[in-house]
Design a protein around this motif. Structure first.
Motif, PDB file in Angstrom:
ATOM      1  N   UNK A   7     -29.224  -5.540 -31.647  1.00  0.00           N
ATOM      2  CA  UNK A   7     -27.853  -5.392 -31.186  1.00  0.00           C
ATOM      3  C   UNK A   7     -27.698  -6.241 -29.937  1.00  0.00           C
ATOM      4  N   UNK A   8     -26.636  -7.021 -29.878  1.00  0.00           N
ATOM      5  CA  UNK A   8     -26.377  -7.868 -28.712  1.00  0.00           C
ATOM      6  C   UNK A   8     -25.197  -7.301 -27.931  1.00  0.00           C
ATOM      7  N   UNK A   9     -25.355  -7.259 -26.623  1.00  0.00           N
ATOM      8  CA  UNK A   9     -24.278  -6.858 -25.720  1.00  0.00           C
ATOM      9  C   UNK A   9     -24.062  -7.969 -24.711  1.00  0.00           C
ATOM     10  N   UNK A  10     -22.805  -8.196 -24.354  1.00  0.00           N
ATOM     11  CA  UNK A  10     -22.512  -9.170 -23.300  1.00  0.00           C
ATOM     12  C   UNK A  10     -21.297  -8.691 -22.520  1.00  0.00           C
ATOM     13  N   UNK A  11     -21.251  -9.094 -21.269  1.00  0.00           N
ATOM     14  CA  UNK A  11     -20.143  -8.718 -20.393  1.00  0.00           C
ATOM     15  C   UNK A  11     -20.078  -9.728 -19.257  1.00  0.00           C
ATOM     16  N   UNK A  12     -18.988  -9.687 -18.523  1.00  0.00           N
ATOM     17  CA  UNK A  12     -18.875 -10.546 -17.350  1.00  0.00           C
ATOM     18  C   UNK A  12     -18.217  -9.769 -16.228  1.00  0.00           C
ATOM     19  N   UNK A  13     -18.567 -10.147 -15.032  1.00  0.00           N
ATOM     20  CA  UNK A  13     -17.948  -9.598 -13.833  1.00  0.00           C
ATOM     21  C   UNK A  13     -17.008 -10.677 -13.311  1.00  0.00           C
ATOM     22  N   UNK A  22     -20.263 -13.389 -12.528  1.00  0.00           N
ATOM     23  CA  UNK A  22     -21.580 -13.221 -13.132  1.00  0.00           C
ATOM     24  C   UNK A  22     -21.429 -12.812 -14.591  1.00  0.00           C
ATOM     25  N   UNK A  23     -22.476 -13.119 -15.366  1.00  0.00           N
ATOM     26  CA  UNK A  23     -22.521 -12.737 -16.767  1.00  0.00           C
ATOM     27  C   UNK A  23     -23.742 -11.854 -16.999  1.00  0.00           C
ATOM     28  N   UNK A  24     -23.598 -10.923 -17.920  1.00  0.00           N
ATOM     29  CA  UNK A  24     -24.678 -10.038 -18.313  1.00  0.00           C
ATOM     30  C   UNK A  24     -24.829 -10.158 -19.827  1.00  0.00           C
ATOM     31  N   UNK A  25     -26.051 -10.191 -20.317  1.00  0.00           N
ATOM     32  CA  UNK A  25     -26.258 -10.115 -21.757  1.00  0.00           C
ATOM     33  C   UNK A  25     -27.577  -9.434 -22.045  1.00  0.00           C
ATOM     34  N   UNK A  26     -27.614  -8.759 -23.173  1.00  0.00           N
ATOM     35  CA  UNK A  26     -28.812  -8.042 -23.572  1.00  0.00           C
ATOM     36  C   UNK A  26     -28.945  -8.099 -25.081  1.00  0.00           C
ATOM     37  N   UNK A  27     -30.179  -8.091 -25.524  1.00  0.00           N
ATOM     38  CA  UNK A  27     -30.497  -7.989 -26.938  1.00  0.00           C
ATOM     39  C   UNK A  27     -31.439  -6.807 -27.082  1.00  0.00           C
ATOM     40  N   UNK A  28     -31.021  -5.823 -27.879  1.00  0.00           N
ATOM     41  CA  UNK A  28     -31.805  -4.612 -28.062  1.00  0.00           C
ATOM     42  C   UNK A  28     -32.301  -4.596 -29.491  1.00  0.00           C
ATOM     43  N   UNK A  29     -33.610  -4.630 -29.657  1.00  0.00           N
ATOM     44  CA  UNK A  29     -34.205  -4.632 -30.985  1.00  0.00           C
ATOM     45  C   UNK A  29     -35.277  -3.568 -31.111  1.00  0.00           C
ATOM     46  N   UNK A  34     -34.259  -7.351 -24.150  1.00  0.00           N
ATOM     47  CA  UNK A  34     -34.131  -8.428 -23.185  1.00  0.00           C
ATOM     48  C   UNK A  34     -32.795  -8.226 -22.487  1.00  0.00           C
ATOM     49  N   UNK A  35     -32.805  -8.176 -21.155  1.00  0.00           N
ATOM     50  CA  UNK A  35     -31.592  -7.920 -20.383  1.00  0.00           C
ATOM     51  C   UNK A  35     -31.502  -8.985 -19.288  1.00  0.00           C
ATOM     52  N   UNK A  36     -30.448  -9.795 -19.329  1.00  0.00           N
ATOM     53  CA  UNK A  36     -30.297 -10.910 -18.392  1.00  0.00           C
ATOM     54  C   UNK A  36     -29.045 -10.772 -17.537  1.00  0.00           C
ATOM     55  N   UNK A  56     -22.972  -4.380 -12.952  1.00  0.00           N
ATOM     56  CA  UNK A  56     -24.337  -4.482 -13.485  1.00  0.00           C
ATOM     57  C   UNK A  56     -24.882  -3.105 -13.822  1.00  0.00           C
ATOM     58  N   UNK A  57     -24.654  -2.131 -12.969  1.00  0.00           N
ATOM     59  CA  UNK A  57     -25.115  -0.765 -13.242  1.00  0.00           C
ATOM     60  C   UNK A  57     -24.423  -0.207 -14.482  1.00  0.00           C
ATOM     61  N   UNK A  58     -23.129  -0.463 -14.631  1.00  0.00           N
ATOM     62  CA  UNK A  58     -22.402  -0.011 -15.815  1.00  0.00           C
ATOM     63  C   UNK A  58     -22.925  -0.697 -17.078  1.00  0.00           C
ATOM     64  N   UNK A  59     -23.230  -1.985 -16.965  1.00  0.00           N
ATOM     65  CA  UNK A  59     -23.772  -2.713 -18.106  1.00  0.00           C
ATOM     66  C   UNK A  59     -25.140  -2.155 -18.485  1.00  0.00           C
ATOM     67  N   UNK A  60     -25.987  -1.926 -17.491  1.00  0.00           N
ATOM     68  CA  UNK A  60     -27.310  -1.364 -17.761  1.00  0.00           C
ATOM     69  C   UNK A  60     -27.193   0.000 -18.437  1.00  0.00           C
ATOM     70  N   UNK A  61     -26.237   0.814 -18.011  1.00  0.00           N
ATOM     71  CA  UNK A  61     -26.026   2.122 -18.639  1.00  0.00           C
ATOM     72  C   UNK A  61     -25.650   1.956 -20.116  1.00  0.00           C
ATOM     73  N   UNK A  62     -24.842   0.954 -20.419  1.00  0.00           N
ATOM     74  CA  UNK A  62     -24.470   0.694 -21.815  1.00  0.00           C
ATOM     75  C   UNK A  62     -25.689   0.251 -22.624  1.00  0.00           C
ATOM     76  N   UNK A  63     -26.545  -0.560 -22.023  1.00  0.00           N
ATOM     77  CA  UNK A  63     -27.775  -0.990 -22.694  1.00  0.00           C
ATOM     78  C   UNK A  63     -28.658   0.221 -22.966  1.00  0.00           C
ATOM     79  N   UNK A  64     -28.823   1.085 -21.966  1.00  0.00           N
ATOM     80  CA  UNK A  64     -29.648   2.286 -22.139  1.00  0.00           C
ATOM     81  C   UNK A  64     -29.093   3.172 -23.249  1.00  0.00           C
TER      82      UNK A  64
END
Length: 73
Positions: A7-13, A22-29, A34-36, A56-64
């Motif tokens: 699953x890929x997630x992406x967001x921007x601030x 800033x941009x945030x992206x993650x790939x959850x497999x 991978x969280x950048x 960033x904290x909100x994005x990390x929470x979504x990844x979790x």
């Protein structure tokens, strides 16, 4: 052959007027996550770091949340 589902997630601030900071992206497999985080404008980051860090904290929470959903599925 081994096929992995991810699953890929992406967001921007962005600033209030829409300028990217800033941009945030993650790939959850199934084999890991991978969280950048990439700052696109150091000047805007410095002026808006409190908001960017909150984003960033909100994005990390979504990844979790996705990671947790994947482990309970």
């Amino acid at each position: 052959m081994k096929i992995e589902k991810s699953t890929a997630l992406s967001a921007s601030s962005v600033t209030e007027d829409g300028k990217p900071i800033a941009y945030f992206n993650a790939s959850i497999g199934t084999t890991g996550t991978t969280n950048n985080f990439n700052i696109t404008s150091p000047e805007l980051y410095e002026a808006n770091k409190v908001q960017v860090r909150k984003d960033k904290a909100d994005f990390d929470a979504a990844v979790y949340a996705v990671e947790d959903a994947n482990t309970t599925a």
